[in-house]
Write a protein that holds these residues in place. Structure first.
Motif, mmCIF file in Angstrom:
data_model
loop_
_atom_site.group_PDB
_atom_site.id
_atom_site.type_symbol
_atom_site.label_atom_id
_atom_site.label_comp_id
_atom_site.label_asym_id
_atom_site.label_seq_id
_atom_site.Cartn_x
_atom_site.Cartn_y
_atom_site.Cartn_z
ATOM 1 N N ILE A 1 -11.198 -9.625 -6.332
ATOM 2 C CA ILE A 1 -9.859 -10.146 -6.614
ATOM 3 C C ILE A 1 -8.775 -9.399 -5.847
ATOM 4 C CG2 ILE A 1 -9.433 -8.693 -8.647
ATOM 5 C CD1 ILE A 1 -8.476 -12.423 -8.247
ATOM 6 N N ASN A 2 -8.968 -8.099 -5.623
ATOM 7 C CA ASN A 2 -7.958 -7.339 -4.879
ATOM 8 C C ASN A 2 -7.929 -7.726 -3.404
ATOM 9 O OD1 ASN A 2 -6.720 -5.692 -6.929
ATOM 10 N ND2 ASN A 2 -8.653 -4.583 -7.068
ATOM 11 N N GLU A 3 -9.070 -8.085 -2.862
ATOM 12 C CA GLU A 3 -9.108 -8.592 -1.487
ATOM 13 C C GLU A 3 -8.352 -9.908 -1.388
ATOM 14 O OE1 GLU A 3 -12.957 -8.878 0.358
ATOM 15 O OE2 GLU A 3 -13.647 -7.010 -0.588
ATOM 16 N N LEU A 4 -8.520 -10.756 -2.396
ATOM 17 C CA LEU A 4 -7.823 -12.048 -2.400
ATOM 18 C C LEU A 4 -6.315 -11.855 -2.561
ATOM 19 C CD1 LEU A 4 -10.239 -14.234 -4.569
ATOM 20 C CD2 LEU A 4 -9.973 -14.234 -2.083
ATOM 21 N N LYS A 5 -5.923 -10.864 -3.347
ATOM 22 C CA LYS A 5 -4.494 -10.580 -3.510
ATOM 23 C C LYS A 5 -3.874 -10.112 -2.199
ATOM 24 C CE LYS A 5 -4.473 -9.426 -8.452
ATOM 25 N NZ LYS A 5 -4.095 -8.414 -9.452
ATOM 26 N N ILE A 6 -4.594 -9.267 -1.477
ATOM 27 C CA ILE A 6 -4.089 -8.787 -0.184
ATOM 28 C C ILE A 6 -4.017 -9.941 0.803
ATOM 29 C CG2 ILE A 6 -4.665 -7.340 1.810
ATOM 30 C CD1 ILE A 6 -5.753 -5.275 -0.242
ATOM 31 N N LEU A 7 -5.014 -10.834 0.770
ATOM 32 C CA LEU A 7 -4.985 -12.019 1.632
ATOM 33 C C LEU A 7 -3.761 -12.877 1.310
ATOM 34 C CD1 LEU A 7 -6.350 -13.946 3.694
ATOM 35 C CD2 LEU A 7 -7.567 -14.981 1.750
ATOM 36 N N LEU A 8 -3.508 -13.103 0.029
ATOM 37 C CA LEU A 8 -2.342 -13.877 -0.398
ATOM 38 C C LEU A 8 -1.059 -13.221 0.088
ATOM 39 C CD1 LEU A 8 -0.991 -16.107 -2.193
ATOM 40 C CD2 LEU A 8 -1.147 -14.472 -4.097
ATOM 41 N N ALA A 9 -0.937 -11.916 -0.120
ATOM 42 C CA ALA A 9 0.269 -11.187 0.290
ATOM 43 C C ALA A 9 0.470 -11.252 1.799
ATOM 44 C CB ALA A 9 0.182 -9.733 -0.170
ATOM 45 N N ASN A 10 -0.612 -11.093 2.547
ATOM 46 C CA ASN A 10 -0.508 -11.122 4.016
ATOM 47 C C ASN A 10 -0.108 -12.504 4.528
ATOM 48 O OD1 ASN A 10 -1.100 -8.437 4.439
ATOM 49 N ND2 ASN A 10 -3.285 -8.761 4.756
ATOM 50 N N LEU A 11 -0.736 -13.549 3.994
ATOM 51 C CA LEU A 11 -0.437 -14.901 4.468
ATOM 52 C C LEU A 11 0.985 -15.318 4.120
ATOM 53 C CD1 LEU A 11 -3.788 -16.742 3.574
ATOM 54 C CD2 LEU A 11 -2.978 -16.112 5.855
ATOM 55 N N CYS A 12 1.435 -14.999 2.908
ATOM 56 C CA CYS A 12 2.799 -15.371 2.495
ATOM 57 C C CYS A 12 3.838 -14.590 3.288
ATOM 58 C CB CYS A 12 2.988 -15.129 0.997
ATOM 59 S SG CYS A 12 2.087 -16.298 -0.045
ATOM 60 N N THR A 13 3.596 -13.312 3.497
ATOM 61 C CA THR A 13 4.548 -12.473 4.236
ATOM 62 C C THR A 13 4.575 -12.849 5.714
ATOM 63 O OG1 THR A 13 4.118 -10.676 2.681
ATOM 64 C CG2 THR A 13 5.246 -10.100 4.725
ATOM 65 N N GLU A 14 3.417 -13.152 6.276
ATOM 66 C CA GLU A 14 3.353 -13.578 7.681
ATOM 67 C C GLU A 14 4.148 -14.862 7.903
ATOM 68 O OE1 GLU A 14 -0.014 -15.030 10.943
ATOM 69 O OE2 GLU A 14 -0.625 -13.871 9.188
ATOM 70 N N MET A 15 4.069 -15.789 6.974
ATOM 71 C CA MET A 15 4.758 -17.058 7.100
ATOM 72 C C MET A 15 6.282 -16.866 7.178
ATOM 73 S SD MET A 15 4.331 -20.344 4.558
ATOM 74 C CE MET A 15 2.581 -20.053 4.400
ATOM 75 N N LEU A 16 6.790 -15.901 6.414
ATOM 76 C CA LEU A 16 8.235 -15.673 6.365
ATOM 77 C C LEU A 16 8.696 -14.620 7.366
ATOM 78 C CD1 LEU A 16 11.024 -16.068 5.078
ATOM 79 C CD2 LEU A 16 10.351 -14.454 3.279
ATOM 80 N N HIS A 17 7.969 -13.518 7.444
ATOM 81 C CA HIS A 17 8.454 -12.372 8.220
ATOM 82 C C HIS A 17 7.639 -12.084 9.486
ATOM 83 C CE1 HIS A 17 11.361 -11.328 5.161
ATOM 84 N NE2 HIS A 17 10.414 -11.288 4.239
ATOM 85 N N GLY A 18 6.520 -12.797 9.682
ATOM 86 C CA GLY A 18 5.712 -12.583 10.877
ATOM 87 C C GLY A 18 4.532 -11.673 10.613
ATOM 88 N N ASN A 19 3.531 -11.771 11.489
ATOM 89 C CA ASN A 19 2.283 -11.026 11.343
ATOM 90 C C ASN A 19 2.503 -9.510 11.369
ATOM 91 O OD1 ASN A 19 -0.233 -9.729 13.081
ATOM 92 N ND2 ASN A 19 -0.886 -11.146 11.482
ATOM 93 N N LYS A 20 3.397 -9.052 12.226
ATOM 94 C CA LYS A 20 3.634 -7.608 12.364
ATOM 95 C C LYS A 20 4.124 -6.997 11.050
ATOM 96 C CE LYS A 20 6.220 -4.251 15.128
ATOM 97 N NZ LYS A 20 7.220 -4.065 16.213
ATOM 98 N N GLU A 21 5.097 -7.659 10.415
ATOM 99 C CA GLU A 21 5.642 -7.151 9.149
ATOM 100 C C GLU A 21 4.596 -7.223 8.036
ATOM 101 O OE1 GLU A 21 8.181 -5.522 8.612
ATOM 102 O OE2 GLU A 21 9.837 -6.108 9.915
ATOM 103 N N ALA A 22 3.766 -8.251 8.055
ATOM 104 C CA ALA A 22 2.713 -8.384 7.043
ATOM 105 C C ALA A 22 1.727 -7.229 7.139
ATOM 106 C CB ALA A 22 1.999 -9.721 7.191
ATOM 107 N N LYS A 23 1.283 -6.934 8.363
ATOM 108 C CA LYS A 23 0.321 -5.856 8.571
ATOM 109 C C LYS A 23 0.937 -4.492 8.260
ATOM 110 C CE LYS A 23 -3.188 -8.343 9.799
ATOM 111 N NZ LYS A 23 -4.309 -8.479 8.829
ATOM 112 N N LEU A 24 2.210 -4.319 8.657
ATOM 113 C CA LEU A 24 2.910 -3.065 8.366
ATOM 114 C C LEU A 24 3.039 -2.859 6.862
ATOM 115 C CD1 LEU A 24 4.503 -0.568 9.275
ATOM 116 C CD2 LEU A 24 6.551 -2.012 9.388
ATOM 117 N N SER A 25 3.337 -3.933 6.134
ATOM 118 C CA SER A 25 3.469 -3.837 4.676
ATOM 119 C C SER A 25 2.142 -3.460 4.033
ATOM 120 C CB SER A 25 3.969 -5.168 4.108
ATOM 121 O OG SER A 25 5.264 -5.460 4.578
#
Length: 410
Positions: A288-312
């Motif tokens: 479940i924690n892997e899925l949460k990180i996937l959710l966070a990365n995909l949502c953040t990438e959509m708004l702020h870009g891949n770089k900010e998602a990975k940095l977060s």
């Protein structure tokens, strides 16, 4: 069922539809324009509007063209739907500023490369400001009955609770219906999408188009998205989850999704990401924690870009390490004058907006939940002094395991 409507339903977007079978046939045979209206009452949208944005993205995915209606006119009135009191009226300069800011958000989420599906932006103030009151009543008002207007929840609930409803607000549903008519006439828009609380207003628009010009139009609504706790989507204890990095950092946005309740993760992957439904089915039994990180990365990438998602994600990992100062954390600033005036830990936390309730902060301190530079603070009267700041004049402030900021001395 049409492919767009099928995915719309399977992702959990579907609530109600007018003439669903006819709409399905239309979408099978034609590429159409559909619109969603957004009132511009704040300088940014928040996560509560994200479902509607995802609907516009889905229209594009299936080859249809979205129209984004920015309510420069209706914002001057105020939508009574879901409200128990009259909205504060904004001045025109503020509304125009809000429109410009919100338009930038849509340009982040929506694809503008394909000329056939690139979003069309309209401001209803353009046509509403030109209306002649007498002509409007004769040509449009005659199609509405007070009996029907009083039956809609946006009006009925306010009256049942004996809460005031201004004549200005009462007219809102007529103006929204007129927006649909205008877009149908000028843009050949055949579909309006909105939240379930907009059903009455949308049906009014469909009916008005039929009566006024004998055209067939359609309405489609989405459900109210709630958390597993029953709370409304869009706000947390710390405030609104804004879709603007000036108001909420990419890291805090990432953390919002990372902290999703276990019960909501798969639902939110369907609703708030573009990941294919078959793929969600394949990964649904993952940690479940892997899925949460996937959710966070995909949502953040959509708004702020891949770089900010990975940095977060990287910042979150480092922040949980005891010696980390969390270089990518959101920053708040204090000055030497505040230090000299003996700012204490409670007021620093309030200033950081990690928590706003002083009694709650005291409770967290008593439970050893507050740290400065990874060291526990257990004194409610602990003072913030210069020696706490490193050579870069920063310190890390933490509440629990998941809430952190960097405090910078200026």
């Amino acid at each position: 069922m049409n492919k767009f409507l099928k995915e719309f339903t399977e992702r959990g977007y579907f609530f109600q539809c007018t003439n669903e079978q006819d709409l399905s046939k239309l979408l099978d045979n034609s590429k159409i324009k559909g619109y969603i209206g957004f009132d511009c009452t704040a300088e940014s949208l928040h996560v509560g509007s994200l479902l509607q944005i995802m609907c516009l993205r889905l229209l594009q995915k299936h080859g249809h063209q979205p129209i984004v209606l920015l309510g420069g006119g209706t914002t001057r009135i105020g939508d009574p739907s879901g409200k128990d009191k009259t909205r504060a009226i904004l001045n025109e300069k503020t509304i125009e500023k809000n429109i410009l800011n919100i338009k930038k958000i849509f340009k982040t989420f929506l694809d503008s490369k394909n000329k056939n599906t690139k979003p069309i932006f309209v401001n209803n103030y353009k046509w509403l400001k030109e209306l002649n009151y007498i002509s409007f009543l004769r040509d449009i008002g005659k199609h509405f009955t007070i009996n029907k207007m009083l039956s809609f929840d946006s009006v009925k609930l306010r009256l049942e609770r004996e809460q005031s409803l201004s004549y200005m607000e009462f007219n809102y549903m007529i103006l929204q219906a007129y927006d649909f008519l205008e877009l149908n006439n000028k843009k050949n828009c055949l579909l309006q999408i909105g939240g379930s609380d907009q059903w009455g207003n949308i049906v009014n628009g469909v009916d008005l188009i039929k009566r006024y010009s004998n055209n067939q139009a359609y309405g489609l609504t989405t459900p109210l998205i709630t958390l597993s706790s029953g709370a409304k989507m869009g706000k947390t204890e710390s405030g609104a989850i804004w879709l603007d990095k000036k108001l909420l950092s990419p890291y805090d946005y990432w953390q919002f999704w990372r902290n999703t309740d276990d019960k909501d993760v798969l639902k939110f992957l369907r609703i708030f990401t573009d990941i294919e439904l078959q793929e969600i089915e394949k990964i649904k039994n993952k940690n479940i924690n892997e899925l949460k990180i996937l959710l966070a990365n995909l949502c953040t990438e959509m708004l702020h870009g891949n770089k900010e998602a990975k940095l977060s994600e990287e910042t979150a990992k480092k922040t949980f390490e005891e010696k980390s100062t969390g270089s990518g954390l959101p920053i708040i600033k204090i000055n030497q004058n505040q230090i000299d005036q003996k700012i204490d830990i409670i007021n620093l936390i309030v200033l950081s907006k990690l928590e706003t309730s002083k009694s709650e902060i005291r409770r967290i301190i008593n439970n050893n939940g507050v740290k400065i530079n990874n060291a526990i603070v257990n004194d409610n009267k602990f003072l913030i002094k210069n020696n706490l700041f490193n050579n870069e004049k920063t310190l890390k402030l933490s509440l629990g395991k998941k809430r952190h900021v960097k405090v910078e001395l200026t």
